[in-house]
Design a protein around this motif. Structure first.
Motif: not given
Length: 573
Positions: A478-479, A450, A447, A373, A421
């Protein structure tokens, strides 16, 4: 000859068993066009003349023939080009069978439709207009076309004269150029499609003869092997990962590995998730050892679910069912291409094949495959050549950002990578008036992982000694996927642990719990996710109907003896 006496109606015919062994006519060297027609025999020259249906002297046919032959010096390629023009512009149409007779080539050119006799007649007329001898062949052929349920039927095709090789078969209806399959049974040849292979005459006194239809019944007793085309087909995609509702370009490198000419029809297989914009099929004619590049443009269909990543197959096959595959992925995070992007990509790829020094250039670009990130790395490109030419004021471009370089042997340049991302295909191009080269490398910008716990389902109350299920889902927001993912279910009397490998987007889970692992009354259960040095906790309340104080006494005694056993185990170990 058949003889009948005093009959009102008779059905007659004959049966034959035919063995067909087909060997393609091998044309290993270029035959020049135009050739000296005066050097061929009078028997061959008669197949140059206009006939009733092959009206090669018609002005519109002569005009089209001149356009097809313009700047063409290779006889084989001109014949194939002519066949392809007819194939692409005159669809097979059974409605023309309702006409009283076969239509002329000029009619077929004007109306853009016909059956095999008429399609072949136009093909012949265009060749004769260009002073190339061609004859009509009449027979029967096999097809798996649903329009011909009996599979066998009358068929017409052509044979074209090549001065150094003789008569070579071409069937523009069946896309067989320079060869025909063993399902073609030749019965007769002529200079015009009107001459049929079966003619009926009769003699008799005071008879009126009404002829019915001639019916063909045939079946295959045995079949052999299919000739391998020995054409190398290598498909790639312009972007290995695209956004949803994006276009993409399929690039196919085709090489003739034979020492003779070949023609093949390469088709792109249909896939539910995308539509083929252009073209559905590509006809390729190659001289010995020749290479070429063809393209297909596709567009993803609207309505694909943005929650998913799609793996989409690219399937290329030819008329002999020789098949090759590649694939690309599509998701909401990746780059979208439109028509202008596709046209630019084609232009650059075409430049490589046209510019004279493209083969001397080597473009080698590199960047980290995974970018975290907070990282902003650089893309490094080395451009080299053999030193025989000084490339002045050349451009190296990453998408629309360009840097000017000049060199004869080697030069290096860099580009900062500031990316969103997701996965990115970085297209780098080298462009100079004498050479072009392109390269694509794939990088992935991550990223912070999450996850969330959702759709937690559990009973509000349980009884003593009751089995119940705790259901829940883990969803990736998230990705970047999580690493080292585990789930803990902390009960008053026990802890369950689940380790999850290969997590992908969303996973439903179920834990089976015995209520004896709870205390009587109100219980707090803790559902804890742990991954990448991160933890998330959800609290679950369950009421247990139990034995009250007595249960707690037994539970305390059990814990006491468990503690003693654990202590002894530690001492003696």
């Amino acid at each position: 000859m058949y003889n009948w006496r005093d009959v009102d109606k008779v059905t007659y015919g004959y049966t034959s068993e035919i063995e067909r062994k087909i060997k393609p006519v091998i044309i290993t060297s270029k035959e020049l066009y135009p050739f000296d027609i005066t050097l061929v025999t009078s028997e061959v020259r008669k197949y140059l003349q206009p006939t009733i249906h092959v009206d090669s002297n018609h002005p519109k046919i002569q005009e089209l023939a001149r356009n097809l032959a313009k700047d063409e010096e290779d006889l084989w390629k001109l014949v194939v080009k002519t066949a392809l023009w007819v194939r692409k512009n005159v669809p097979y149409d059974l409605n023309t069978l309702t006409a009283e007779a076969t239509q002329k080539a000029s009619w077929v050119l004007e109306n853009k439709k016909g059956v095999c006799d008429e399609i072949t007649a136009l093909f012949m007329a265009l060749l004769r207009a260009n002073n190339i001898p061609v004859k009509f062949v009449y027979g029967v052929s096999y097809t798996n076309n649903p329009l011909v349920p009996q599979n066998w039927g009358p068929h017409g095709w052509a044979e074209v004269y090549f001065p150094n090789h003789g008569w070579v078969p071409f069937d523009p209806t069946f896309d067989q150029y320079g060869w025909i399959d063993a399902g073609h049974v030749k019965l007769q040849e002529s200079d015009d499609p009107e001459v049929k292979s079966i003619q009926v005459t009769w003699r008799g006194k005071d008879y009126q003869v009404n002829l019915g239809n001639i019916n063909y019944k045939a079946h295959i007793k045995q079949s052999g092997n299919v000739y391998n085309s020995n054409v190398e087909i290598k498909p790639t995609v312009y972007l290995t990962q695209t956004g949803l509702d994006s276009m993409n370009l399929i690039i196919v490198n085709v090489k003739n590995k034979n020492n003779y000419y070949v023609a093949t029809n390469l088709m792109l297989g249909r896939v539910n998730e995308f539509e083929i914009i252009e073209p559905r099929e590509n006809f390729v004619a190659l001289s010995p050892g020749e290479e070429t590049q063809i393209y297909y443009t596709i567009k993803l269909k609207p309505g694909l679910d943005p929650k998913y990543t799609y793996q989409l197959p690219i399937i290329i096959y030819n008329e002999k069912n020789e098949t090759v595959q590649t694939s690309f992925t599509a998701n909401k995070q990746s780059t979208k291409l439109d028509y202008s992007d596709i046209n630019k990509a084609k232009a650059i790829l075409n430049e490589e094949s046209i510019k004279p020094l493209s083969e001397t250039i080597k473009l080698n670009c590199d960047a980290p495959k995974i970018i975290r990130k907070y990282e902003n790395p650089t893309l490094t490109c080395n451009v080299s050549s053999d030193g025989t030419y000084y490339f002045e004021n050349a451009n190296v471009c990453l998408f629309q950002t360009c840097k000017e370089i000049s060199f004869s042997t080697n030069e290096q340049t860099t580009f900062p990578l500031i990316l969103k991302t997701g996965k990115h295909d970085l297209r780098i191009t080298f462009r100079h008036e004498k050479a072009s080269k392109s390269q694509t490398i794939t990088v992935e910008k991550m990223d912070i992982p999450e996850l969330i716990l959702e759709n937690i389902k559990n009973p509000k109350k349980v009884k003593a000694n009751e089995l119940f299920n705790l259901n829940f889902e883990i969803t990736q927001k998230s990705y970047a996927p999580p690493k080292n993912l585990s789930v803990q279910i902390i009960l008053p009397k026990k802890t369950q642990v689940m380790t999850i490998e290969n997590f992908n987007q969303k996973i439903p889970l179920k834990a089976e719990i015995n209520s004896d692992e709870l205390r009587s009354g109100t219980n707090k259960l803790y559902l804890i996710l742990e991954y990448d040095e991160t933890s998330k906790k959800e609290t679950i309340i369950i009421e247990k109907e139990g034995y009250g104080a007595l249960e707690e006494i037994f539970y305390g005694i059990g814990n006491f003896f468990t503690s003693i056993i654990n202590a002894f185990t530690e001492v003696f170990s």
